[in-house]
Scaffold this motif. Structure first.
Motif, PDB file in Angstrom:
ATOM      1  N   LYS A 179      38.922  28.329  43.512  1.00  0.00           N
ATOM      2  CA  LYS A 179      40.185  29.063  43.496  1.00  0.00           C
ATOM      3  C   LYS A 179      40.659  29.301  42.072  1.00  0.00           C
ATOM      4  N   ASP A 180      40.629  28.259  41.257  1.00  0.00           N
ATOM      5  CA  ASP A 180      41.163  28.359  39.902  1.00  0.00           C
ATOM      6  C   ASP A 180      40.311  29.263  39.009  1.00  0.00           C
ATOM      7  N   GLU A 196      43.127  36.859  35.681  1.00  0.00           N
ATOM      8  CA  GLU A 196      44.099  36.800  34.588  1.00  0.00           C
ATOM      9  C   GLU A 196      43.434  36.953  33.218  1.00  0.00           C
ATOM     10  N   LYS A 236      42.108  28.828  31.206  1.00  0.00           N
ATOM     11  CA  LYS A 236      41.952  28.366  32.594  1.00  0.00           C
ATOM     12  C   LYS A 236      40.475  28.226  32.951  1.00  0.00           C
ATOM     13  N   ALA A 247      38.350  39.421  43.928  1.00  0.00           N
ATOM     14  CA  ALA A 247      39.389  38.540  44.462  1.00  0.00           C
ATOM     15  C   ALA A 247      39.198  38.317  45.960  1.00  0.00           C
ATOM     16  N   ASP A 296      41.170  32.820  39.765  1.00  0.00           N
ATOM     17  CA  ASP A 296      42.442  33.122  39.096  1.00  0.00           C
ATOM     18  C   ASP A 296      42.213  33.375  37.607  1.00  0.00           C
TER      19      ASP A 296
END
Length: 246
Positions: A136-137, A144, A149, A22, A140
């Motif tokens: 960024k996505d 997660e 996504k 991250a 994520d």
């Protein structure tokens, strides 16, 4: 069987790996955003700071490599845990390449500041924002463990390629119209290609997320739309519909 203490300790190690990914993803994204801002604002000072920030990303990759290899050697993980650790190693490598491209972009932007403003810079910046959002996505999605996504990011790579195709033709046309445009347009072509490659690396991460979660590789053909290798650009027409010099 492993004790509760051993299981908890291993879970904590995996959590530290996630946190490191991250952080590395955040640094790479920030470095890229800074490079795009430096390009749009013709800010050589900001571009220089972006180049210097690359060392932090490299350092984090080294930490992730050490932690992952230590976990592989001492824990001998299986199934999901093994895929998570191997995935973190490979994702760190993809992020390191993204950061390298961001630094290259910043270097090109400094060179561009010595030339007149090209109108295509706005389109390049818009392309960069699309890829920044993908980075960024997809991080994520990794944190997660979201295949949905990750797939959404995977599909967006085609949009980046479409913009790159359009930019490629536009910049070649500018170069043929006026030889003075050749140098700045060449820098912009390299910048656009760097951004397109960053999109590819974000797409690679999306595929790694899916494999880490499901153990299955993406079976669909990657939605690549880069057609520049086959592009044919006609010389700009002169008065009377003729091309070239009389």
């Amino acid at each position: 069987m492993p004790s509760d203490h051993t299981v908890k300790s291993f879970d904590e190690e995996l959590s530290v790996l996630d946190n490191s990914i991250a952080r590395m993803g955040g640094l790479a994204e920030a470095q890229f955003a800074g490079a795009i801002t430096a390009l749009a604002r013709r800010d050589s000072e900001l571009a220089t700071s972006v180049i210097a920030a690359d060392a932090k990303v490299d350092g984090l990759q080294g930490e992730i490599d050490q932690r992952a290899l230590k976990a592989l050697a001492l824990r001998q993980p299986m199934a999901n845990d093994l895929r998570t650790i191997v995935g973190s190693l490979r994702i760190a490598g993809e992020l390191e390449r993204i950061a390298d491209y961001a630094a290259n972009l910043a270097k090109r932007s400094i060179a561009l500041n010595q030339a007149p403003v090209m109108p295509s810079v706005t389109t390049v910046a818009r392309m960069g924002e699309l890829v920044r959002a993908m980075i960024k996505d997809v991080i994520d999605a990794y944190l997660e463990r979201s295949v949905e996504k990750a797939r959404e990011v995977w599909r967006r790579d085609a949009d980046v390629d479409e913009i790159y195709n359009s930019l490629f033709r536009e910049l070649l046309t500018y170069m043929m119209e006026d030889p003075r445009n050749i140098s700045p347009c060449t820098h912009l072509l390299f910048i656009a290609k760097n951004i397109e490659r960053m999109g590819d690396h974000a797409t690679n991460i999306a595929e790694l997320v899916e494999f880490s979660v499901t153990g299955m590789r993406v079976r669909e053909e990657r939605p690549k739309q880069d057609r520049t290798a086959f592009a044919v650009v006609e010389p700009p027409a002169t008065r009377g519909g003729r091309t070239g010099s009389a």
